[in-house]
Design an enzyme around this catalytic site. Structure first.
Site, short mmCIF file in Angstrom:
data_model
loop_
_atom_site.label_atom_id
_atom_site.label_comp_id
_atom_site.label_asym_id
_atom_site.label_seq_id
_atom_site.Cartn_x
_atom_site.Cartn_y
_atom_site.Cartn_z
CG HIS A 173 14.15 37.09 -2.20
ND1 HIS A 173 14.22 35.99 -3.03
CD2 HIS A 173 15.42 37.58 -2.09
CE1 HIS A 173 15.48 35.84 -3.42
NE2 HIS A 173 16.22 36.79 -2.86
N GLY B 287 0.83 -1.21 0.00
CA GLY B 287 0.00 0.00 0.00
C GLY B 287 0.86 1.25 0.00
CB SER B 288 2.03 3.45 -2.44
OG SER B 288 1.03 3.84 -3.38
#
Length: 465
Positions: free
Chosen positions: A444, A180-181
């Site tokens: 930034h 299962g992923s």
């Protein structure tokens, strides 16, 4: 003995139940909560929180190996799995105690025991001291879910594990199979792979992380393969032959069955709702595939009975449960303008390496729904902060309605995207358009600038690629 009377009874003290209880108490309701095992439920004790603690250890371990890149020196790098697990359990214990404190602070009456709906508006609670009856016009089911077990692939705690065994492992796997992923499977695969287990992931769907955008799944697959993981898609584990210290898995892929040997298997094939032994069938509550059927306000087919969180169906996320808990408490308290929780506005986060996060519709889903879309992308390699962090692998993808500029979906993979996604979640909640996002000044240098650039890219205005 007369029943103890309350305004609202909550069954289950996970992130849905305990939050509903607190909000109800804040609004002046007399609230009782019943919990059979752990305050904080699976999330705090065996899910979201302890797994993040484990993954933080593996992340630090990974960075220690990269010390040279940063002009640093680290030798004799090793880990102590018992100590890693001990830290994780300590984090869970701290938060468990925090929930108990919150119940006390908000004057919520706690019953540690097993609840059953005796009849409409009546809950019997069995504790180690016997059984007592509670009554309330409003009852909230928040009993959560447990790991699904497939026939022949059942966990034994030795060779085959559920998430609980994987959180308190008896040993370090050498050769690991993860079935299962989804988020749970991939997080454990990421943790054990980083610590050195030779890891194979088997997914029955045509791609790993099947609920994510196809481009993100493909990016993740490449990244995991680079880390040494073996990924088998469109594959199914048909049987497990258990012997001393080893498991032979029969894996069907491409019409053929292959045999592979492992020393450990983690089964992460979904969940089933905890609907048994609650007296739901006798009350006539509608149940569909182990989940209680509700309307958008979490009301069941029985008046005064609500169901929230995992027991009420997808998405199976703690934050969805919490918001439903608040919504139901407000409904019960008679508040006006209560907003239903919209599944498409809930972010999903997977804390593997690299992280994955998304909100809204995938590109394919938006097209299926008939939208004419504009899609933008921005890679981590074009972002100064990502390069400075040494985390230049990743991307941000945005999907807009070409006609209205509505942000339909956002999908990310890379460092810290589980934190970044909330910017887009807020944007969707405020019904932001592409123009609003373009005119927003992002600081930034930050990773968040990539969110801006991805929007600009959708409208052919991207600056840095």
């Amino acid at each position: 003995m007369a029943a103890k009377s309350f305004d609202m009874i909550v069954i289950g003290a996970g992130p849905g139940g305990y939050v509903a209880a607190i909000r109800g108490a804040q609004l002046g309701l007399n609230v009782a909560i019943v919990e059979r095992e752990h305050m904080g439920g699976i999330c705090l004790n065996w899910g979201c929180i302890p797994t993040k603690a484990l993954l933080r250890s593996s992340e630090v371990f990974h960075l220690m190996h990269r010390a040279k890149e940063f002009g640093l020196s680290a030798t004799g790098i090793d880990f102590d799995l018992d100590a890693v697990v001990k830290r994780s359990r300590g984090v869970a214990k701290q938060l468990n105690g925090g929930v108990a404190h919150l119940m006390k602070k908000n004057k919520v009456t706690v019953f540690m025991g097993t609840a059953k709906l005796a009849r409409k508006g009546e809950v019997s609670v069995t504790t180690d001291k016997g059984t007592e009856t509670l009554s309330a016009k409003n009852v909230i089911l928040a009993t959560g879910a447990r790991a699904r077990e497939l026939p022949g692939l059942e966990a034994d705690g030795d060779l085959v594990w559920t998430y609980k065994h994987a959180l308190t492992p008896p040993r370090m796997p050498r050769k690991l199979l993860v079935i299962g992923s989804g988020a749970i499977g991939i997080e454990f695969a990421s943790f054990y792979n980083t610590l050195g287990a030779e890891t194979t992931v088997v997914e029955v769907m045509d791609r790993i992380l099947p609920v994510e955008d196809a481009e993100i799944s493909a990016f993740a697959k490449k990244s995991f393969a680079k880390q040494g993981m073996k990924i088998m898609e469109k594959a199914a584990v048909k049987q497990l032959d258990r012997a001393k210290g080893k498991v032979t898995a029969h894996i069907e892929i491409g019409g053929k069955v292959e045999k592979h040997e492992f020393d450990t298997v983690i089964s992460a094939v979904g969940i089933v709702g905890n609907v048994e032994n609650l007296g739901l069938e006798e009350l006539g509550v509608k149940i569909d595939r182990t989940h209680v059927v509700t309307d958008e306000f979490c009301r069941t087919s029985v008046d005064g009975l609500y169901a929230i969180g995992d027991i009420a169906g997808a998405p199976w996320l703690a934050h969805k449960a919490s918001h439903e808990g608040v919504m139901v408490a407000e409904l019960v308290a008679g508040k006006n303008h209560v907003h239903a929780v919209r599944p498409e506005s809930i972010a999903g986060c997977t804390y593997c390496h690299p992280q994955v996060a998304s909100v809204g519709y995938s590109e394919a889903k938006a097209r299926d729904l008939g939208y004419d879309v504009k899609v933008g992308r921005f890679p981590f390699i074009g972002n100064g902060k990502a390069i400075a962090l040494g985390e230049a692998e990743g991307m941000v993808k945005t999907v807009f309605d070409a006609k209205t500029g509505e942000l339909l979906g956002a999908h990310m993979i890379g460092a810290e995207v589980t934190e970044l996604i909330q910017g887009y979640v807020v944007g969707r909640q405020l019904e932001t358009t592409e123009e609003d996002l373009m005119n927003t000044v992002f600081p930034h240098p930050t990773l968040s600038e990539m969110m801006h650039e991805s929007v600009l890219d959708a409208y052919d205005r991207v600056i840095h690629i």
